[in-house]
Scaffold this active site. Structure first.
Site, PDB file in Angstrom:
ATOM      1  CG  HIS A   1      49.439  73.821  44.161  1.00 14.12           C
ATOM      2  ND1 HIS A   1      49.581  73.083  42.996  1.00 14.12           N
ATOM      3  CD2 HIS A   1      48.177  73.598  44.587  1.00 14.12           C
ATOM      4  CE1 HIS A   1      48.446  72.450  42.751  1.00 14.12           C
ATOM      5  NE2 HIS A   1      47.582  72.755  43.713  1.00 14.12           N
TER       6      HIS A   1
ATOM      7  CG  ASN B   1      43.958  63.945  43.594  1.00  9.71           C
ATOM      8  OD1 ASN B   1      44.762  63.088  43.246  1.00  9.71           O
ATOM      9  ND2 ASN B   1      43.060  64.456  42.756  1.00  9.71           N
TER      10      ASN B   1
ATOM     11  CG  ASP C   1      47.664  70.584  46.579  1.00 10.67           C
ATOM     12  OD1 ASP C   1      46.808  71.463  46.388  1.00 10.67           O
ATOM     13  OD2 ASP C   1      47.528  69.408  46.196  1.00 10.67           O
TER      14      ASP C   1
END
Length: 428
Positions: free
Chosen positions: A65, A282, A309
């Site tokens: 990610h 988020n 992320d």
């Protein structure tokens, strides 16, 4: 990535190879971009030698990610700088997300990224958008995206709003050999928010996003996977309830895999009391209960993988706590942060951590990675388990500096990275 014909000998390292259940001291010989021998006495007089006594060799990390921001937001990051940051963190393979400008929703954009990645310091795999413009409503030509080289499908940054569209993608993906990576969020529950809804948001007098926004999204994706008998991968799990939903689904035989991120293992929403936007991402940082649930879910195998992320933003964007976009960088700190949270505390052994940061992610994405053996790609990270270091944003290797671990003391450090038979990072 262009392979380096030069031979390399990694000598005297502790070799941790969880895919084969191996843990021993030996040498690794590399030639033509692949591992040619692994043994106690592998040798080649013509090879460049990396003296690795006191270091641990592990298969290069696989990050499921990553936001490379290319095309369209290259002031934040680009393919080459993102892979430079990856190399500094021992990440040799990464999956980049499609919320760029334009979105990765055409074969041309997929090919642009892969072409640029040929000279990068990590292997780049592309997650193409499920829907046109990541608007969540109209399915892209998934077969054409696969033909162009996309390895996965995701609308990450947003959920696929139209459940029928999501279901169609999930049903088509297996035949195409593509992973569906799901951003789980109910946008009606989320609305406008700055942090996790709870004690800290109330203390700051700011609107928060309830854990239910993630949990409802997770439940939907699991329901679709169960109903149609197809796999799904849940991105950036951050709540105790989502972990429980995934645990239950796995027990019922649902084909679900999941990842969490290092910041959910070491930090909670109390960090937002600093009013520093580098701690806004988020999903948001959650409560101590959620943090402990992420650790337990990694320990018992409910959560399969650790991914970053990695979401770069410029210092100017992050300067205003309330106006800043969500996201934090993470590839250079991912191993050390995870080691500090999980190995140093006795939750996982080093081989178990590498299983979750290399072996299992490679299996989920379906790529040739995660193992140290003759014939395998020469993707290796050399780790100093005795290192103790403080994260200095100004010494990081990507374009952005928005790390939530700034000033934090971490244990263990990547000292060198070999990718495709080339030394792409070294502080030896």
């Amino acid at each position: 990535m262009e392979q380096n014909a030069k031979k390399i000998l990694i000598r005297g390292a502790r070799i941790v190879n969880p895919a084969r259940g191996e843990d021993f001291v030996g040498n690794i010989l590399i030639a033509d971009g692949r591992i040619s021998a692994v043994s106690a006495d592998a040798f080649d007089a013509q090879a460049e030698v990396i003296e690795a006594a006191g270091l641990t060799a592990v298969p290069g990390l696989v990050d499921l990610h990553v936001h490379l921001r290319d095309p369209g937001f290259t002031d934040k990051e680009d393919v080459l700088t993102g892979c430079r940051a990856a190399a500094a963190g021992g990440v040799t393979s990464l999956l980049c997300m499609p919320n760029t400008k334009p979105a990765v929703d055409t074969p041309e954009t997929v090919r642009y990224i892969l072409d640029k990645a040929k000279d990068a310091d990590a292997h780049v795999y592309v997650a193409a958008a499920i829907t046109k413009g990541i608007a969540g409503e109209t399915l892209n030509d998934l077969a054409a995206l696969r033909e162009a080289g996309a390895a996965a499908l995701s609308d990450d940054g947003r959920p696929v709003v139209d459940t029928a569209c999501l279901a169609e993608a999930m049903r088509k993906a297996p035949a195409l050999g593509m992973l569906v990576a799901a951003h789980c969020e109910d946008l009606y529950l989320a609305k406008k928010w700055y942090l996790n809804e709870g004690e800290i948001s109330a203390q700051l007098g700011l609107p928060g996003v309830p854990a239910a926004a993630e949990d409802c999204g997770t439940a939907r994706e699991i329901a679709v996977a169960a109903a149609y008998g197809v796999p799904v991968h849940i991105c950036h799990v951050s709540t105790a309830t989502s972990a429980a939903l995934i645990r239950d689904a796995k027990a019922r035989g649902v084909q679900v895999t999941a990842e969490t991120a290092p910041h959910y293992l070491l930090l909670t929403d109390r960090a937002l009391l600093k009013k520093d936007a580098d701690y806004r991402m988020n999903p948001p940082l959650r409560t101590e209960k959620d943090r402990l649930a992420m650790i337990e879910a990694l320990r018992d195998g409910t959560i399969d993988a650790i991914a970053t992320d990695h979401a770069p933003h410029t210092p100017e964007e992050k300067a205003d706590f309330l106006k800043a976009p969500n996201g934090s960088i993470g590839m250079e700190t991912s191993f050390s942060a995870s080691y500090t949270a999980l190995v140093k505390t006795g939750v996982l052994t080093l081989p178990a951590l590498i299983e979750r940061m290399s072996v299992r992610p490679a299996q989920i994405l379906g790529i040739e990675a995660g193992v140290i053996e003759a014939g395998a790609p020469a993707d290796i990270a050399l780790i100093d388990e005795n290192a103790v270091w403080t994260v200095d944003p100004d010494k990081l290797h990507g374009k952005s500096r928005n790390t939530p671990f700034k000033g934090m003391t971490l244990h263990a450090k990547v000292r060198a990275t070999v990718c495709g038979g080339r030394i792409v990072y070294s502080e030896l």
